[in-house]
Motif scaffolding. Structure first.
Motif, PDB file in Angstrom:
ATOM      1  N   LYS B  28       0.850  -1.182   0.000  1.00 51.40           N
ATOM      2  CA  LYS B  28       0.000   0.000   0.000  1.00 51.40           C
ATOM      3  C   LYS B  28       0.892   1.240   0.000  1.00 51.40           C
ATOM      4  CE  LYS B  28      -4.553   1.241   1.651  1.00 51.40           C
ATOM      5  NZ  LYS B  28      -4.377   2.651   1.287  1.00 51.40           N
ATOM      6  N   PHE B  29       1.157   1.715  -1.193  1.00 50.74           N
ATOM      7  CA  PHE B  29       2.157   2.760  -1.429  1.00 50.74           C
ATOM      8  C   PHE B  29       1.917   3.990  -0.557  1.00 50.74           C
ATOM      9  CE2 PHE B  29       5.431   4.745  -3.860  1.00 50.74           C
ATOM     10  CZ  PHE B  29       5.025   6.033  -4.196  1.00 50.74           C
ATOM     11  N   ASP B  30       0.676   4.393  -0.400  1.00 51.51           N
ATOM     12  CA  ASP B  30       0.397   5.652   0.291  1.00 51.51           C
ATOM     13  C   ASP B  30       0.522   5.554   1.809  1.00 51.51           C
ATOM     14  OD1 ASP B  30      -3.266   5.613  -0.111  1.00 51.51           O
ATOM     15  OD2 ASP B  30      -1.877   4.230   0.873  1.00 51.51           O
ATOM     16  N   GLU B  31       1.031   4.424   2.303  1.00 44.43           N
ATOM     17  CA  GLU B  31       1.254   4.284   3.742  1.00 44.43           C
ATOM     18  C   GLU B  31       2.737   4.281   4.099  1.00 44.43           C
ATOM     19  OE1 GLU B  31      -0.955   0.835   5.043  1.00 44.43           O
ATOM     20  OE2 GLU B  31      -2.779   2.034   5.308  1.00 44.43           O
ATOM     21  N   TYR B  32       3.598   4.507   3.101  1.00 45.09           N
ATOM     22  CA  TYR B  32       5.029   4.387   3.340  1.00 45.09           C
ATOM     23  C   TYR B  32       5.807   5.612   2.862  1.00 45.09           C
ATOM     24  CZ  TYR B  32       4.274  -0.482   4.457  1.00 45.09           C
ATOM     25  OH  TYR B  32       3.859  -1.650   5.049  1.00 45.09           O
ATOM     26  N   THR B  33       6.723   6.074   3.711  1.00 50.50           N
ATOM     27  CA  THR B  33       7.752   6.991   3.249  1.00 50.50           C
ATOM     28  C   THR B  33       8.587   6.272   2.189  1.00 50.50           C
ATOM     29  OG1 THR B  33       7.864   8.183   5.339  1.00 50.50           O
ATOM     30  CG2 THR B  33       9.839   8.230   3.973  1.00 50.50           C
ATOM     31  N   MET B  34       9.010   7.022   1.187  1.00 49.75           N
ATOM     32  CA  MET B  34       9.837   6.460   0.123  1.00 49.75           C
ATOM     33  C   MET B  34      11.142   7.243   0.032  1.00 49.75           C
ATOM     34  SD  MET B  34       8.185   3.888  -1.105  1.00 49.75           S
ATOM     35  CE  MET B  34       9.137   3.570  -2.588  1.00 49.75           C
ATOM     36  N   HIS B  35      12.170   6.553  -0.428  1.00 48.82           N
ATOM     37  CA  HIS B  35      13.524   7.114  -0.420  1.00 48.82           C
ATOM     38  C   HIS B  35      14.217   6.946  -1.775  1.00 48.82           C
ATOM     39  CE1 HIS B  35      13.636   7.133   4.081  1.00 48.82           C
ATOM     40  NE2 HIS B  35      12.809   6.100   3.939  1.00 48.82           N
ATOM     41  N   TRP B  36      15.169   7.826  -2.028  1.00 53.03           N
ATOM     42  CA  TRP B  36      16.150   7.656  -3.094  1.00 53.03           C
ATOM     43  C   TRP B  36      17.528   7.504  -2.469  1.00 53.03           C
ATOM     44  CZ3 TRP B  36      14.882   6.656  -8.002  1.00 53.03           C
ATOM     45  CH2 TRP B  36      13.632   7.061  -8.476  1.00 53.03           C
ATOM     46  N   ILE B  37      18.261   6.536  -2.944  1.00 55.10           N
ATOM     47  CA  ILE B  37      19.616   6.239  -2.479  1.00 55.10           C
ATOM     48  C   ILE B  37      20.465   6.016  -3.720  1.00 55.10           C
ATOM     49  CG2 ILE B  37      21.023   4.558  -1.203  1.00 55.10           C
ATOM     50  CD1 ILE B  37      17.979   4.014   0.109  1.00 55.10           C
ATOM     51  N   ARG B  38      21.704   6.475  -3.708  1.00 52.99           N
ATOM     52  CA  ARG B  38      22.542   6.282  -4.881  1.00 52.99           C
ATOM     53  C   ARG B  38      23.848   5.588  -4.528  1.00 52.99           C
ATOM     54  NH1 ARG B  38      24.025  12.622  -6.376  1.00 52.99           N
ATOM     55  NH2 ARG B  38      25.412  13.030  -4.585  1.00 52.99           N
ATOM     56  N   GLN B  39      24.455   5.021  -5.560  1.00 54.76           N
ATOM     57  CA  GLN B  39      25.699   4.280  -5.373  1.00 54.76           C
ATOM     58  C   GLN B  39      26.546   4.419  -6.623  1.00 54.76           C
ATOM     59  OE1 GLN B  39      25.295  -0.031  -4.832  1.00 54.76           O
ATOM     60  NE2 GLN B  39      27.033  -0.001  -3.427  1.00 54.76           N
ATOM     61  N   VAL B  40      27.704   4.992  -6.459  1.00 57.28           N
ATOM     62  CA  VAL B  40      28.678   4.983  -7.546  1.00 57.28           C
ATOM     63  C   VAL B  40      29.108   3.527  -7.728  1.00 57.28           C
ATOM     64  CG1 VAL B  40      30.951   5.739  -8.296  1.00 57.28           C
ATOM     65  CG2 VAL B  40      29.449   7.322  -7.043  1.00 57.28           C
ATOM     66  N   PRO B  41      29.069   2.994  -8.952  1.00 59.16           N
ATOM     67  CA  PRO B  41      29.428   1.589  -9.158  1.00 59.16           C
ATOM     68  C   PRO B  41      30.753   1.225  -8.516  1.00 59.16           C
ATOM     69  CG  PRO B  41      28.462   2.464 -11.151  1.00 59.16           C
ATOM     70  CD  PRO B  41      28.600   3.630 -10.203  1.00 59.16           C
ATOM     71  N   GLY B  42      30.733   0.188  -7.704  1.00 60.05           N
ATOM     72  CA  GLY B  42      31.942  -0.254  -7.024  1.00 60.05           C
ATOM     73  C   GLY B  42      32.246   0.493  -5.745  1.00 60.05           C
ATOM     74  N   LYS B  43      31.400   1.451  -5.389  1.00 59.73           N
ATOM     75  CA  LYS B  43      31.622   2.272  -4.196  1.00 59.73           C
ATOM     76  C   LYS B  43      30.483   2.110  -3.201  1.00 59.73           C
ATOM     77  CE  LYS B  43      35.365   4.071  -5.963  1.00 59.73           C
ATOM     78  NZ  LYS B  43      36.714   3.704  -5.438  1.00 59.73           N
ATOM     79  N   GLY B  44      30.458   2.986  -2.217  1.00 63.65           N
ATOM     80  CA  GLY B  44      29.478   2.873  -1.141  1.00 63.65           C
ATOM     81  C   GLY B  44      28.132   3.497  -1.469  1.00 63.65           C
ATOM     82  N   LEU B  45      27.250   3.470  -0.484  1.00 68.88           N
ATOM     83  CA  LEU B  45      25.873   3.919  -0.613  1.00 68.88           C
ATOM     84  C   LEU B  45      25.702   5.311  -0.018  1.00 68.88           C
ATOM     85  CD1 LEU B  45      24.457   0.524   0.595  1.00 68.88           C
ATOM     86  CD2 LEU B  45      24.020   1.461  -1.680  1.00 68.88           C
ATOM     87  N   GLU B  46      24.887   6.123  -0.675  1.00 72.49           N
ATOM     88  CA  GLU B  46      24.608   7.477  -0.193  1.00 72.49           C
ATOM     89  C   GLU B  46      23.102   7.710  -0.226  1.00 72.49           C
ATOM     90  OE1 GLU B  46      26.026  10.689  -2.624  1.00 72.49           O
ATOM     91  OE2 GLU B  46      25.603  12.213  -1.094  1.00 72.49           O
ATOM     92  N   TRP B  47      22.501   7.961   0.936  1.00 74.99           N
ATOM     93  CA  TRP B  47      21.093   8.358   0.980  1.00 74.99           C
ATOM     94  C   TRP B  47      20.953   9.736   0.344  1.00 74.99           C
ATOM     95  CZ3 TRP B  47      19.004  12.594   3.530  1.00 74.99           C
ATOM     96  CH2 TRP B  47      17.600  12.668   3.502  1.00 74.99           C
ATOM     97  N   VAL B  48      19.921   9.919  -0.490  1.00 74.77           N
ATOM     98  CA  VAL B  48      19.752  11.163  -1.247  1.00 74.77           C
ATOM     99  C   VAL B  48      18.555  11.972  -0.753  1.00 74.77           C
ATOM    100  CG1 VAL B  48      19.203  12.100  -3.533  1.00 74.77           C
ATOM    101  CG2 VAL B  48      20.877  10.243  -3.302  1.00 74.77           C
ATOM    102  N   SER B  49      17.389  11.301  -0.647  1.00 75.06           N
ATOM    103  CA  SER B  49      16.176  12.052  -0.374  1.00 75.06           C
ATOM    104  C   SER B  49      15.092  11.123   0.148  1.00 75.06           C
ATOM    105  CB  SER B  49      15.697  12.730  -1.658  1.00 75.06           C
ATOM    106  OG  SER B  49      14.512  13.471  -1.443  1.00 75.06           O
ATOM    107  N   LEU B  50      14.128  11.710   0.847  1.00 74.23           N
ATOM    108  CA  LEU B  50      12.927  10.973   1.239  1.00 74.23           C
ATOM    109  C   LEU B  50      11.709  11.861   1.066  1.00 74.23           C
ATOM    110  CD1 LEU B  50      11.572  11.909   4.224  1.00 74.23           C
ATOM    111  CD2 LEU B  50      13.684  10.913   5.074  1.00 74.23           C
ATOM    112  N   ILE B  51      10.565  11.202   0.938  1.00 72.18           N
ATOM    113  CA  ILE B  51       9.295  11.912   0.926  1.00 72.18           C
ATOM    114  C   ILE B  51       8.322  11.085   1.753  1.00 72.18           C
ATOM    115  CG2 ILE B  51       8.605  10.902  -1.292  1.00 72.18           C
ATOM    116  CD1 ILE B  51       7.113  13.625  -1.798  1.00 72.18           C
TER     117      ILE B  51
END
Lengths: 105, 124
Positions: B28-51
């Motif tokens: 149920k999509f409208d019950e959850y915060t959603m996030h964008w996270i990015r990763q440079v290939p071969g590197k670590g993870l970076e949280w970008v944004s949430l709504i």
């Protein structure tokens, strides 16, 4: 930003070994820490949340502990599918950042 | 737990713009915060944004604040990331992810479902 420092950055181990990975936060984050596993070409997979809660479906050989600034991920008996990268992530304070990762080889 | 599929990644020149989309299903999509996270290939993870679930609250990392805008359409189970003033350091695989909170509406800010990612390359 809360700095997360994982150690070690890489780790050599064998099937059946007990492995521990440490994540240290630069400030108190209470229990707001998650652990993820990532294999090459795949997105991360949630293993542990709230520092010690095992996500449903994750094998019980994985466990998490810690509170405040010091956290540990333990794999009690390594299986072949566990050779991967592991990341901690804090969600107490924006930015909800990750540790630099630990590669288990 | 849901399925997520990102789209919209492309090669774009520095200073350009791009809009990423994420189609959600199986929860149920409208019950959850959603996030964008990015990763440079071969590197670590970076949280970008949430709504948050209702679209009224969003947050950004310092590295993208003022250049990226997150939005959602709960009628279409879709999440978006409008990226502008792109820089070479924005090059990464961009994942959308579902909040892992169990108390609904969920806003715990860890991530229990991830898409496969869409690749953004910023290069002249």
């Amino acid at each position: 930003a809360v700095q997360l420092t994982q150690s070690p950055s890489s780790l050599s181990a064998s099937v059946g070994d007990r492995v521990t990975i440490t994540c240290r936060a630069g400030q108190d984050i209470s229990r707001g820490l998650a652990w993820y596993q990532q294999t090459p070409g795949k997105p991360p997979r949630l293993l542990i949340y709230d520092a010690s809660n095992l996500r449903g479906g994750v094998p019980s050989r994985f466990s998490g502990s810690g509170f405040g600034t010091d956290f540990i991920l333990t794999i009690s008996s390594l299986q072949p599918e566990d050779f991967a990268s592991y990341y901690c992530q804090q969600y107490e304070t924006n930015p909800y950042n990750f540790g630099q990762g630990t590669k288990l080889e | 737990e849901g399925q997520l599929m990102e789209s919209g990644g492309a090669v774009v020149k520095p200073g350009g713009s791009l809009r990423l989309s994420c189609a959600a299903s199986g929860f149920k999509f409208d019950e959850y915060t959603m996030h964008w996270i990015r990763q440079v290939p071969g590197k670590g993870l970076e949280w970008v944004s949430l709504i948050q679930w209702d679209g009224k609250t969003s947050e950004y990392s310092d590295s993208v604040r003022g250049r990226f805008t997150v939005s959602r359409d709960n009628t279409k189970n879709s999440l978006f990331l409008q990226m502008s003033s792109l820089r070479t350091e924005d090059t990464a695989l961009y994942y959308c992810a579902k909040d892992g909170g169990t108390l609904l509406p969920a806003s715990d800010y860890f991530f229990d479902s991830w898409g496969q990612g869409t690749l953004v390359t910023v290069s002249s």
